[in-house]
Design a protein around this motif. Structure first.
Motif, PDB file in Angstrom:
ATOM      1  N   LEU A  80      25.353 -16.202  14.135  1.00 41.92           N
ATOM      2  CA  LEU A  80      26.090 -15.446  14.858  1.00 41.92           C
ATOM      3  C   LEU A  80      25.799 -13.765  14.407  1.00 41.92           C
ATOM      4  N   GLN A  81      25.281 -13.239  14.475  1.00 35.89           N
ATOM      5  CA  GLN A  81      25.596 -11.507  14.498  1.00 35.89           C
ATOM      6  C   GLN A  81      26.721 -11.297  15.515  1.00 35.89           C
ATOM      7  N   MET A  82      27.702 -10.441  15.012  1.00 37.14           N
ATOM      8  CA  MET A  82      28.625  -9.780  15.611  1.00 37.14           C
ATOM      9  C   MET A  82      28.736  -8.531  15.324  1.00 37.14           C
ATOM     10  N   ASN A  83      28.458  -7.420  16.106  1.00 36.65           N
ATOM     11  CA  ASN A  83      28.775  -6.235  16.184  1.00 36.65           C
ATOM     12  C   ASN A  83      29.227  -5.850  17.029  1.00 36.65           C
ATOM     13  N   SER A  84      29.712  -5.273  16.835  1.00 33.18           N
ATOM     14  CA  SER A  84      30.630  -3.669  17.877  1.00 33.18           C
ATOM     15  C   SER A  84      32.305  -4.430  18.010  1.00 33.18           C
ATOM     16  N   LEU A  85      32.387  -5.332  17.754  1.00 33.27           N
ATOM     17  CA  LEU A  85      33.600  -5.690  17.628  1.00 33.27           C
ATOM     18  C   LEU A  85      34.502  -4.674  17.924  1.00 33.27           C
ATOM     19  N   LYS A  86      35.595  -5.899  18.569  1.00 33.95           N
ATOM     20  CA  LYS A  86      36.729  -5.107  19.459  1.00 33.95           C
ATOM     21  C   LYS A  86      37.787  -6.418  19.427  1.00 33.95           C
ATOM     22  N   PRO A  87      39.073  -5.560  19.286  1.00 34.31           N
ATOM     23  CA  PRO A  87      40.013  -6.539  19.004  1.00 34.31           C
ATOM     24  C   PRO A  87      40.252  -8.249  19.443  1.00 34.31           C
ATOM     25  N   GLU A  88      39.913  -7.705  21.055  1.00 31.15           N
ATOM     26  CA  GLU A  88      40.062  -9.157  21.802  1.00 31.15           C
ATOM     27  C   GLU A  88      38.782  -9.985  21.436  1.00 31.15           C
ATOM     28  N   ASP A  89      38.062  -9.734  20.796  1.00 30.22           N
ATOM     29  CA  ASP A  89      37.070 -10.974  20.112  1.00 30.22           C
ATOM     30  C   ASP A  89      37.822 -11.654  19.078  1.00 30.22           C
ATOM     31  N   THR A  90      39.057 -11.171  18.196  1.00 25.91           N
ATOM     32  CA  THR A  90      40.097 -12.032  17.815  1.00 25.91           C
ATOM     33  C   THR A  90      40.047 -13.869  17.986  1.00 25.91           C
ATOM     34  N   ALA A  91      39.470 -14.693  16.941  1.00 28.41           N
ATOM     35  CA  ALA A  91      39.531 -15.661  17.751  1.00 28.41           C
ATOM     36  C   ALA A  91      38.899 -16.377  16.513  1.00 28.41           C
ATOM     37  N   VAL A  92      39.705 -18.232  16.707  1.00 21.61           N
ATOM     38  CA  VAL A  92      38.709 -19.169  15.590  1.00 21.61           C
ATOM     39  C   VAL A  92      37.252 -19.421  16.602  1.00 21.61           C
ATOM     40  N   TYR A  93      36.513 -18.870  15.973  1.00 17.40           N
ATOM     41  CA  TYR A  93      34.969 -19.266  15.915  1.00 17.40           C
ATOM     42  C   TYR A  93      34.522 -20.759  15.559  1.00 17.40           C
ATOM     43  N   TYR A  94      33.694 -21.476  17.020  1.00 19.14           N
ATOM     44  CA  TYR A  94      33.440 -22.838  16.287  1.00 19.14           C
ATOM     45  C   TYR A  94      31.968 -22.994  16.561  1.00 19.14           C
ATOM     46  N   CYS A  95      31.962 -23.461  15.457  1.00 23.12           N
ATOM     47  CA  CYS A  95      29.964 -23.711  16.347  1.00 23.12           C
ATOM     48  C   CYS A  95      29.782 -25.699  16.578  1.00 23.12           C
ATOM     49  N   LYS A  96      28.669 -25.840  17.118  1.00 21.64           N
ATOM     50  CA  LYS A  96      28.997 -26.747  18.171  1.00 21.64           C
ATOM     51  C   LYS A  96      27.246 -27.446  18.054  1.00 21.64           C
ATOM     52  N   ALA A  97      26.548 -28.541  17.985  1.00 20.11           N
ATOM     53  CA  ALA A  97      25.587 -28.823  17.928  1.00 20.11           C
ATOM     54  C   ALA A  97      25.751 -29.620  18.644  1.00 20.11           C
ATOM     55  N   GLN A  98      24.446 -30.518  19.545  1.00 19.25           N
ATOM     56  CA  GLN A  98      24.052 -31.278  20.377  1.00 19.25           C
ATOM     57  C   GLN A  98      22.847 -32.235  20.515  1.00 19.25           C
ATOM     58  N   ARG A  99      23.120 -33.521  20.127  1.00 15.26           N
ATOM     59  CA  ARG A  99      21.278 -33.607  20.177  1.00 15.26           C
ATOM     60  C   ARG A  99      21.488 -34.822  21.627  1.00 15.26           C
ATOM     61  N   SER A 101      23.531 -36.878  24.593  1.00 13.77           N
ATOM     62  CA  SER A 101      25.382 -36.781  24.792  1.00 13.77           C
ATOM     63  C   SER A 101      25.988 -36.495  23.558  1.00 13.77           C
ATOM     64  N   SER A 102      25.404 -36.495  22.465  1.00 13.88           N
ATOM     65  CA  SER A 102      26.690 -36.742  21.989  1.00 13.88           C
ATOM     66  C   SER A 102      26.280 -34.682  20.696  1.00 13.88           C
ATOM     67  N   ASN A 103      28.087 -34.334  20.710  1.00 10.57           N
ATOM     68  CA  ASN A 103      28.331 -33.122  20.415  1.00 10.57           C
ATOM     69  C   ASN A 103      29.184 -33.256  18.629  1.00 10.57           C
ATOM     70  N   TYR A 104      28.374 -32.706  17.758  1.00 12.28           N
ATOM     71  CA  TYR A 104      29.117 -31.799  16.687  1.00 12.28           C
ATOM     72  C   TYR A 104      30.171 -31.346  16.625  1.00 12.28           C
ATOM     73  N   TRP A 105      31.039 -31.067  16.408  1.00 16.50           N
ATOM     74  CA  TRP A 105      32.014 -29.563  15.575  1.00 16.50           C
ATOM     75  C   TRP A 105      32.389 -29.319  14.185  1.00 16.50           C
ATOM     76  N   GLY A 106      32.281 -28.085  14.560  1.00 18.48           N
ATOM     77  CA  GLY A 106      32.601 -27.816  12.963  1.00 18.48           C
ATOM     78  C   GLY A 106      34.199 -27.450  12.714  1.00 18.48           C
ATOM     79  N   GLN A 107      34.596 -27.427  11.794  1.00 20.37           N
ATOM     80  CA  GLN A 107      36.314 -26.900  11.453  1.00 20.37           C
ATOM     81  C   GLN A 107      36.660 -25.907  12.320  1.00 20.37           C
TER      82      GLN A 107
END
Length: 115
Positions: A80-99, A101-107
């Protein structure tokens, strides 16, 4: 066992850029779709962006035109390339992979946008 590991988070000033990466290991699956979500303190987790195996992308309204999602199928990564970041973009970002009906998450990886 499928594992997703995010990297690239950190502290950045408003207007700056960051690139998040998510590496998937423990499988030879080709995932139907891959996603980035985020969760800010006191808020629900929200979809940031998604990308299908064919490269069709979708973005949350708050990041359209600023963020770009892309994937490398042979390497089983999503970024994920994130440009022009704003204070409201502050968060924990998670990736998810779907196959199917199964979903897999990162930490998750912390992104803080502050001067």
């Amino acid at each position: 066992q499928v594992q997703l590991v995010e990297s690239g988070g950190g502290l950045v000033q408003p207007g700056g850029s960051l690139r998040l990466s998510c590496a998937i290991s423990g499988t030879t699956f080709v995932f139907n779709a891959m996603y980035w979500y985020r969760q800010a303190p006191g808020k629900e987790r929200e979809l940031v962006a998604s990308i299908t195996i064919g490269g069709i992308t979708n973005y949350g309204d708050s990041v359209k035109g600023r963020f770009t999602i892309f994937r490398d199928n042979p390497k089983n990564t999503v970024s994920l390339q994130m440009n022009s970041l704003k204070p409201e973009d502050t968060a924990v970002y998670y990736c998810k992979a779907q196959r199917f009906s199964s979903n897999y998450w990162g930490q998750g990886t912390q992104v803080t946008v502050s001067s």
